[in-house]
Design a protein around this motif. Sequence first.
Motif: not given
Length: 609
Positions: A298-301, A343-347, A375-378, A408-410
């Motif tokens: 699940i992701a956007c753009g 469920v994998v969410v990418i942002s 990309n943002v751990p918190e 993200q691809l990596a």
Amino acid sequence: MCGIVTAISTDNVVPVLLEGLRKLEYRGYDSAGLAVLHEDSLVRVRSAGRVAELATMAASRHLTGNIGIAHTRWATHGEPSERNAHPHVSAGLAVVHNGIIENYEAIRERLTAKGFVFESETDTETIAHLVRDKLNAGQPLLEAVRLTANELEGAYAIGVISEADPFTAVVARKGSPLLLGVGERGIYAASDTSALLQVTRKVVYLEDGDVAELKLTGYRIFRPDGSPVERTVTVSSLSADAVELGQYRHYMQKEIFEQPQALGNTLEMIAGGNTISPQVFGAHAGDVLGATRRVLIIACGTSFHAGLVARYWLESIAGIPCAVEIASEYRYRVSVADPETLVVVISQSGETADTLAALKHAKQLGMDKTLAICNVPESAIVRETALRFITRAGPEIGVASTKAFTTQLAALALLTLALAKINDRLTADDENTYLTALRHLPVAVTKVLELEPEIEQWAQRFASKQHALFLGRGRHWPIAMEGALKLKEISYIHAESYAAGELKHGPLALVDRDMPVIAVAPADELLEKLKSNLQEVRARGGELYVFADAGSEIPESDGVHILHMPEHYGMLSPVLHVIPLQLLSYHAALVKGTDVDKPRNLAKSVTVE
């Protein structure tokens, strides 16, 4: 979207507020404003232009103060104008707000009946008047903001100051990012760490529902019911240099060229080994991945495009069925829940409102095997998932995502290998081959970046065009989609992408000599099919710009321009082929003279629906 800075300090806070807004410009905005208590009186300055214009206005008024709030606005309710710009005021009280208040009309009607007069079209002004209403009823500022927040439906990050309490600022958040900064000379709050690096690296990440009181003596945090709560102080690893342009003309250019380093940092855990461990996704990842029978991404753009590439990888290498959903659509349709689904969410930001809401929706359906790639751990999304993989791209300031996409691809490639290994679909030799290729990615990307002068010449040729068509096949079709998105985002050239085999089912009608066609042509199993599709374009007079592997054997001719990639990269070829498309969009935008880092109508961190 938008940006908030709040400050209370022994020093003049106006320079801190303005510099904080400058650091938040990347998020996207159309107006800016600030308010300070100057000699205990509220003074507000607003501009329908850029932060630089706001700074000029503040300087002309010799504005100073030890407590203040500031804001960059991306319009949702009401046109971009000074009248609708934040802060909004109500009888000596000022409010800045990110997000959308869904029940503002009902609140506005109730407050209007009480005699409050609205001067803007925004939902934010209802917050100012609602806090004022509670102050009028005798509540102290902290309690007035807490009670107000409890009445709001939707997403918000709020900053409030008042003449009635000149030594206190109050902030609150729900669904929109907000953090505190603990400095030696004051306490601060902002939407993003980058805004506070000028004064401190000690930050406190507020949770949904938190309300915080800021004073010179310190801060206190409360939950919606008024109970106090402690939050951990974290020393941010982000440096001020990381958000400076340095030698580059734009952040987008800087971030394109940072990709070798970003990929190297992201893949550091496999730098010295020949095996992939599920533990890179969390301590209990082995059990979760071992019980996974299918994957839902699940992701956007741009992140959605990364998920589409991963679908090809997961199904062909790991043998795992994979579906990819646009977050804003997934949460509003009836779907079939499956507890064996990962469920994998990418942002990039981890605060994308649609993705976060879709994640919560999936969990409510009983799908609790969740993984965040972020990309943002918190960030909020990371805190909501059982497993997580933090890409180490560093801060991405340009609105058009580049290094976040390749990292993200990596991460998704590592997930594919981990699932393939657990499912006994990965031999030791294949595992070693794939990991060697991943470790070589930074070098391979560096070689692709050396093609920039040739790509710049291509950009000169078609930057004057009104439309462009991007083609790809297989796992490179999403790369064509990403290339079209980049061109639209920053050059404003209308661009569409298609699986090349779909040309004859409609898009071919658009092709003529005024429609440049950009093709991603790796030397893979679909190359011959793609060549046939390209011939269909040439037969209609279309001009081709082809990004081909060295072994693709597509001859250059009149109307067929070829740029040869340095090497063929197999499974990981999408990572390399997206780089020239990023550069093409960047240089086309330069020729057209558009605002590369802050394209019109767009925001970097999309924290509203």
